[in-house]
Design an enzyme around this catalytic site. Structure first.
Site, short mmCIF file in Angstrom:
data_model
loop_
_atom_site.label_atom_id
_atom_site.label_comp_id
_atom_site.label_asym_id
_atom_site.label_seq_id
_atom_site.Cartn_x
_atom_site.Cartn_y
_atom_site.Cartn_z
N SER A 11 4.54 -0.53 5.69
CA SER A 11 3.41 -0.63 6.62
C SER A 11 3.01 -2.10 6.83
O SER A 11 2.39 -2.41 7.84
CB SER A 11 2.22 0.13 6.05
OG SER A 11 1.86 -0.42 4.80
N TYR A 42 -1.40 2.40 5.87
CA TYR A 42 -1.00 3.79 6.08
C TYR A 42 -1.68 4.72 5.06
O TYR A 42 -1.69 5.93 5.25
CB TYR A 42 0.52 3.94 5.89
CG TYR A 42 1.39 3.50 7.06
CD1 TYR A 42 0.90 2.74 8.12
CD2 TYR A 42 2.74 3.84 7.07
CE1 TYR A 42 1.74 2.34 9.15
CE2 TYR A 42 3.59 3.46 8.11
CZ TYR A 42 3.07 2.70 9.15
OH TYR A 42 3.92 2.33 10.17
N GLY A 43 -2.16 4.14 3.96
CA GLY A 43 -2.63 4.96 2.83
C GLY A 43 -3.78 5.89 3.16
O GLY A 43 -3.99 6.89 2.46
N CYS A 73 8.07 1.47 0.53
CA CYS A 73 6.66 1.83 0.63
C CYS A 73 6.47 3.20 -0.03
O CYS A 73 7.16 4.17 0.34
CB CYS A 73 6.29 1.91 2.11
SG CYS A 73 4.62 2.50 2.43
N THR A 183 4.14 -0.76 -2.93
CA THR A 183 4.92 -2.01 -3.03
C THR A 183 4.07 -3.27 -2.85
O THR A 183 4.57 -4.37 -3.04
CB THR A 183 6.07 -1.99 -2.01
OG1 THR A 183 5.53 -1.66 -0.72
CG2 THR A 183 7.12 -0.97 -2.40
N HIS A 184 2.81 -3.10 -2.48
CA HIS A 184 1.92 -4.26 -2.47
C HIS A 184 1.51 -4.68 -3.89
O HIS A 184 1.20 -5.84 -4.13
CB HIS A 184 0.63 -3.96 -1.68
CG HIS A 184 0.79 -4.04 -0.19
ND1 HIS A 184 1.42 -3.06 0.53
CD2 HIS A 184 0.40 -4.99 0.69
CE1 HIS A 184 1.41 -3.40 1.82
NE2 HIS A 184 0.80 -4.56 1.94
N1 DGL Z 1 3.11 -0.87 0.58
C1 DGL Z 1 2.56 0.42 0.96
C2 DGL Z 1 2.90 1.43 -0.13
O1 DGL Z 1 3.85 1.18 -0.86
C3 DGL Z 1 1.14 0.24 1.36
C4 DGL Z 1 0.55 1.44 2.02
C5 DGL Z 1 -0.58 1.25 2.98
O2 DGL Z 1 -0.34 0.72 4.07
O3 DGL Z 1 -1.69 1.72 2.66
O4 DGL Z 1 2.33 2.48 -0.30
#
Ligand code: DGL
Length: 272
Positions: A11, A42-43, A73, A183-184
């Site tokens: 995302s 996206y969460g 992600c 992954t953040h």
């Molecule tokens: N890096 C995304 C993950 O691994 C972040 C999701 C988001 O955009 O909230 O879930």
């Protein structure tokens, strides 16, 4: 042998933690990265939205002739069933991380830190439970990915206070392993470590996906014959700022010359 690029998507910039690991494992490979910064995070989205956006992105990566794709992600990996039916090898962050966590735990108590949509889907927790045979402590870290995307990093002292509510349930449950299922989060691994203590093993889900993809491509003779020429980084909004901050994810690497704006209309076919 196969000289086409590896598609990696997220995302936003969290999936760069996968790119970092992939570039270390397979330095000759070319990466085509797409971060949907215009629609991030996206969460907090519905499974239907996440699946639709993910389909738009994988269609783009296939049009760009990627030989494999990595959903870097946790949120997408948990809410995009179509990933497993793509016409190229596709990898999520769940399977390899679940195996790594089950292999790392000594007391059988594993925590999963991830976004709301990942925790709600249950797919990630179920995969870890299948591998370990034990229930998982799953914690939705609702605001964390957005905070990191907008500039919070482990040097920020306020982050420690704002995420202790996410790590306290792990301490109460006595976990010895925590999967950073978004992954953040590897970007702020030092903050997790400070709050959880040195005795807790952190699993970097982005890096685990990179390892799985590297092993598969090597085993199936799908690696480049020629050295890497360049990578491509596409972001659907704020490419300059995102590329500047990408240095944090990529151990100082400057991707600005390889970064472009991808107008959202190119993913959606014009309807934004
Ligand atoms: N890096 C995304 C993950 O691994 C972040 C999701 C988001 O955009 O909230 O879930």
């Amino acid at each position: 042998m196969n000289n086409r690029p590896i598609g990696v998507f997220d995302s936003g910039s969290g999936g760069l933690s996968t790119v970092r690991a992939l570039s270390r494992l397979l330095p000759r490979e070319e990466v085509l990265y797409l971060g949907d910064t215009a629609r991030m995070p996206y969460g907090g989205r519905t499974p239907e939205e996440i699946a639709l956006f993910s389909r738009e992105i994988t269609d783009f990566l296939l049009r760009k002739d990627c030989k494999a794709v990595i959903a870097a992600c946790g949120t997408i990996s948990s809410n995009y069933p179509g990933l497993s039916s793509l016409p190229v090898p596709a990898f999520n962050v769940i399977d390899a991380s679940a195996k790594a966590a089950a292999g790392a735990t000594k007391n059988g108590k594993i925590g999963l830190a991830a976004t709301d949509a990942t925790i709600k889907s249950g797919a990630f927790a179920r995969a870890i439970e299948r591998e370990s045979g034990k229930p998982v402590s799953a914690v939705a870290c609702s605001l964390l990915a957005g905070l990191i995307e907008s500039g919070a990093d482990f040097n920020n002292p306020r982050l420690l206070d704002s995420i202790s509510c996410y790590t306290d349930p792990f301490l109460r449950a006595g976990v010895d392993t925590v999967v950073l299922g978004c992954t953040h989060y590897p970007l702020i691994a030092p903050t997790f470590r400070q709050l959880l203590g040195e005795g807790v093993t952190l699993i970097d889900s982005g890096a685990e996906a990179a390892k799985a993809a590297a092993a598969y491509l090597t085993e199936h003779d799908l690696l480049r014959g020629a050295p890497r020429e360049r990578d491509h980084f596409y972001f659907t909004a704020n490419p300059a700022e995102t590329a500047r901050r990408a240095r944090l994810f990529l151990a100082g690497r400057d991707i600005r010359p390889e970064t472009e704006l991808l107008p959202l209309g190119e993913l959606t076919g014009g309807s934004v």
